[in-house]
Design a protein around this motif. Sequence first.
Motif, PDB file in Angstrom:
ATOM      1  N   TYR A  30      40.013  43.328  44.902  1.00  0.00           N
ATOM      2  CA  TYR A  30      38.899  42.911  44.060  1.00  0.00           C
ATOM      3  C   TYR A  30      37.652  42.906  44.929  1.00  0.00           C
ATOM      4  CZ  TYR A  30      42.631  41.472  40.974  1.00  0.00           C
ATOM      5  OH  TYR A  30      43.743  41.472  40.164  1.00  0.00           O
ATOM      6  N   GLY A  31      36.933  44.012  44.965  1.00  0.00           N
ATOM      7  CA  GLY A  31      35.777  44.173  45.850  1.00  0.00           C
ATOM      8  C   GLY A  31      34.457  43.896  45.167  1.00  0.00           C
ATOM      9  N   GLY A  32      34.077  42.627  45.074  1.00  0.00           N
ATOM     10  CA  GLY A  32      32.777  42.278  44.510  1.00  0.00           C
ATOM     11  C   GLY A  32      32.642  42.725  43.068  1.00  0.00           C
ATOM     12  N   GLU A  33      31.655  43.564  42.808  1.00  0.00           N
ATOM     13  CA  GLU A  33      31.403  44.034  41.437  1.00  0.00           C
ATOM     14  C   GLU A  33      32.171  45.306  41.101  1.00  0.00           C
ATOM     15  OE1 GLU A  33      27.227  44.273  40.660  1.00  0.00           O
ATOM     16  OE2 GLU A  33      26.839  42.307  41.543  1.00  0.00           O
ATOM     17  N   GLU A  34      32.935  45.832  42.058  1.00  0.00           N
ATOM     18  CA  GLU A  34      33.728  47.035  41.818  1.00  0.00           C
ATOM     19  C   GLU A  34      34.889  46.722  40.878  1.00  0.00           C
ATOM     20  OE1 GLU A  34      35.032  48.748  45.486  1.00  0.00           O
ATOM     21  OE2 GLU A  34      33.126  48.328  46.456  1.00  0.00           O
ATOM     22  N   ARG A  61      38.501  36.727  54.953  1.00  0.00           N
ATOM     23  CA  ARG A  61      37.446  37.365  54.154  1.00  0.00           C
ATOM     24  C   ARG A  61      37.900  38.658  53.483  1.00  0.00           C
ATOM     25  NH1 ARG A  61      31.767  36.517  57.255  1.00  0.00           N
ATOM     26  NH2 ARG A  61      31.970  34.271  57.473  1.00  0.00           N
ATOM     27  N   ASP A  63      39.302  41.358  50.828  1.00  0.00           N
ATOM     28  CA  ASP A  63      39.180  41.515  49.377  1.00  0.00           C
ATOM     29  C   ASP A  63      40.494  42.034  48.788  1.00  0.00           C
ATOM     30  OD1 ASP A  63      39.036  44.057  50.381  1.00  0.00           O
ATOM     31  OD2 ASP A  63      37.210  44.623  49.328  1.00  0.00           O
TER      32      ASP A  63
END
Length: 69
Positions: A30-34, A61, A63
């Motif tokens: 789950y990479g931020g808004e990707e 940290r 993802d």
Amino acid sequence: MDNAGQWSEEVLQLTIVNAVDQWVEESTRYGGEEEPSLLDLVCTKKPEPNPIIQYLRPMGRSDHETLEM
């Protein structure tokens, strides 16, 4: 075909030829808004019984979720 595509194809062929099963069924990154993606794999020769995979919080940290089998 680029190197990544060639490598992916070779891994797929090895998996098919050796009758290896891939057990991860849910998104693990789950990479931020990707958009979430399934990047982490657990491949085995058909174990008995089927493995139980737990999807745990990322470490540090990262993802990527932590997978426990």
